[in-house]
Write an enzyme that holds these catalytic residues in place. Structure first.
Site, PDB file in Angstrom:
ATOM      1  N   ASN A  86      49.562  70.670  64.044  1.00  0.00           N
ATOM      2  CA  ASN A  86      49.793  71.924  64.621  1.00  0.00           C
ATOM      3  C   ASN A  86      48.384  72.747  64.463  1.00  0.00           C
ATOM      4  O   ASN A  86      47.466  72.403  63.612  1.00  0.00           O
ATOM      5  CB  ASN A  86      50.773  72.789  63.517  1.00  0.00           C
ATOM      6  CG  ASN A  86      51.209  74.099  63.952  1.00  0.00           C
ATOM      7  OD1 ASN A  86      51.361  74.508  65.178  1.00  0.00           O
ATOM      8  ND2 ASN A  86      51.117  75.121  63.010  1.00  0.00           N
TER       9      ASN A  86
ATOM     10  N   SER B 291      47.833  78.472  76.531  1.00  0.00           N
ATOM     11  CA  SER B 291      46.677  78.385  76.614  1.00  0.00           C
ATOM     12  C   SER B 291      46.071  77.053  75.968  1.00  0.00           C
ATOM     13  O   SER B 291      45.155  76.185  76.436  1.00  0.00           O
ATOM     14  CB  SER B 291      45.752  79.500  75.972  1.00  0.00           C
ATOM     15  OG  SER B 291      45.949  79.694  74.852  1.00  0.00           O
ATOM     16  N   ASN B 292      46.513  76.683  74.699  1.00  0.00           N
ATOM     17  CA  ASN B 292      46.278  75.241  74.073  1.00  0.00           C
ATOM     18  C   ASN B 292      46.800  74.065  74.742  1.00  0.00           C
ATOM     19  O   ASN B 292      45.811  73.032  74.915  1.00  0.00           O
ATOM     20  CB  ASN B 292      46.767  75.504  72.634  1.00  0.00           C
ATOM     21  CG  ASN B 292      46.112  76.210  71.637  1.00  0.00           C
ATOM     22  OD1 ASN B 292      45.080  75.918  71.259  1.00  0.00           O
ATOM     23  ND2 ASN B 292      46.356  77.445  71.310  1.00  0.00           N
TER      24      ASN B 292
ATOM     25  N   HIS C 134      47.081  76.823  63.952  1.00  0.00           N
ATOM     26  CA  HIS C 134      47.356  77.751  63.473  1.00  0.00           C
ATOM     27  C   HIS C 134      46.111  78.836  63.263  1.00  0.00           C
ATOM     28  O   HIS C 134      45.058  78.551  63.021  1.00  0.00           O
ATOM     29  CB  HIS C 134      47.964  77.884  61.920  1.00  0.00           C
ATOM     30  CG  HIS C 134      48.256  79.019  61.536  1.00  0.00           C
ATOM     31  ND1 HIS C 134      49.261  79.528  61.732  1.00  0.00           N
ATOM     32  CD2 HIS C 134      47.713  79.803  60.459  1.00  0.00           C
ATOM     33  CE1 HIS C 134      49.596  80.823  61.095  1.00  0.00           C
ATOM     34  NE2 HIS C 134      48.524  80.949  60.390  1.00  0.00           N
TER      35      HIS C 134
ATOM     36  N   MET D 264      56.712  77.664  68.005  1.00  0.00           N
ATOM     37  CA  MET D 264      56.766  78.607  66.865  1.00  0.00           C
ATOM     38  C   MET D 264      58.113  78.308  66.100  1.00  0.00           C
ATOM     39  O   MET D 264      58.811  78.932  65.562  1.00  0.00           O
ATOM     40  CB  MET D 264      57.352  80.094  67.563  1.00  0.00           C
ATOM     41  CG  MET D 264      55.990  80.556  68.462  1.00  0.00           C
ATOM     42  SD  MET D 264      54.415  80.497  67.502  1.00  0.00           S
ATOM     43  CE  MET D 264      54.469  82.011  66.725  1.00  0.00           C
TER      44      MET D 264
HETATM   45  C1  GRF Z   1      48.215  80.247  69.228  1.00  0.00           C
HETATM   46  O1  GRF Z   1      47.233  81.116  68.560  1.00  0.00           O
HETATM   47  C2  GRF Z   1      48.672  79.165  68.141  1.00  0.00           C
HETATM   48  O2  GRF Z   1      47.778  79.024  66.950  1.00  0.00           O
HETATM   49  C3  GRF Z   1      50.020  79.828  67.668  1.00  0.00           C
HETATM   50  O3  GRF Z   1      50.301  80.405  68.729  1.00  0.00           O
HETATM   51  C4  GRF Z   1      49.555  80.678  69.651  1.00  0.00           C
HETATM   52  C5  GRF Z   1      49.636  80.227  70.933  1.00  0.00           C
HETATM   53  O4  GRF Z   1      49.110  80.333  71.983  1.00  0.00           O
HETATM   54  N1  GRF Z   1      50.613  79.019  66.721  1.00  0.00           N
HETATM   55  P1  GRF Z   1      49.224  79.641  73.184  1.00  0.00           P
HETATM   56  O5  GRF Z   1      50.695  79.448  73.716  1.00  0.00           O
HETATM   57  O6  GRF Z   1      48.686  77.972  73.169  1.00  0.00           O
HETATM   58  O7  GRF Z   1      48.450  80.263  74.302  1.00  0.00           O
END
Ligand code: GRF
Length: 209
Positions: free
Chosen positions: A110, A14-15, A112, A93
């Site tokens: 990053n 999603s990011n 978080h 991760m």
């Molecule tokens: C996010 O909450 C990020 O902060 C964490 O893992 C999640 C990843 O979400 N490190 P996505 O894959 O971007 O949906």
């Protein structure tokens, strides 16, 4: 010319999609030149479908230190050859290896899902709830050689409601991530991020959104 970014992913993406959407609507002058992952994941599939170059590098998580170091070196060389300006970990991760961190010192971000240094690690939303925190939030930080540790670039709080569950809290946290990460990437690419030790100052730029 826009900044060239590589995005590291391991999850749902999603990011990554939020970054791509900002770029598409002209709010972030950047090009995603590579999406890399340490494991097959929805984020990598989405990038492939979107026509972005991808690299699945499972050796980044290899047990053998030598294998991992070679993967670290290979990735760093690839990113250098692509002329990458910033490396954005968007749900990646793993901690990048020292070779990449050295090659891109001060240029690896990053996101978080907590107000670091509270609740580092892979289960930050769940951990904040379990601790009974009244407030959690989002941190974007520069990456150093320790997990969820480098200088804090941006933070924003998210209230924890009495009846919150991981399922109700996580979307509110993610919504903040999707705003904060692109803002930090933009500041880095525009040279508006001043780092002094652990203190990061962002010089205000023109508003986009
Ligand atoms: C996010 O909450 C990020 O902060 C964490 O893992 C999640 C990843 O979400 N490190 P996505 O894959 O971007 O949906």
């Amino acid at each position: 010319m826009g900044g060239r970014i590589a995005v590291g992913v391991s999850g749902s993406g999603s990011n990554l999609r939020a970054l791509a959407a900002r770029i598409d609507r002209g709010a972030l002058d950047a090009e995603i030149v590579l999406v890399f992952a340490d494991r097959p994941c929805a984020a990598l599939d989405w990038a492939t479908e979107a026509g972005i170059d991808t690299a699945l590098i499972e050796d980044l998580g290899a047990r053998s230190l030598d294998t991992r170091a070679l993967a670290d070196w290979n990735l760093a060389e690839t990113l250098k050859a692509l002329g990458v300006d910033a490396v954005v970990l968007a749900g990646f991760m793993r901690l990048p290896g020292p070779i990449l961190l050295d090659a891109f010192a001060g240029r690896v971000l990053n996101v978080h899902p907590s107000l670091l240094p509270a609740f580092p690690g892979a289960h930050a939303v769940r951990d904040a709830l379990a601790a009974g925190a009244a407030v959690t939030g989002v941190t974007v930080h520069l990456v150093d050689e320790e997990v969820d540790h480098g200088p804090i670039v941006l933070q924003e709080a998210v209230e924890v409601r009495d009846d919150d569950t991981p399922e109700s809290l996580a979307p509110r946290v993610h919504a903040v991530e999707h705003r904060l990460l692109p803002a930090a990437v933009r500041a880095l690419l525009e040279g508006r991020m001043l780092v002094e030790g652990r203190t990061v100052q962002i010089i205000e730029g023109e508003s986009t959104t």
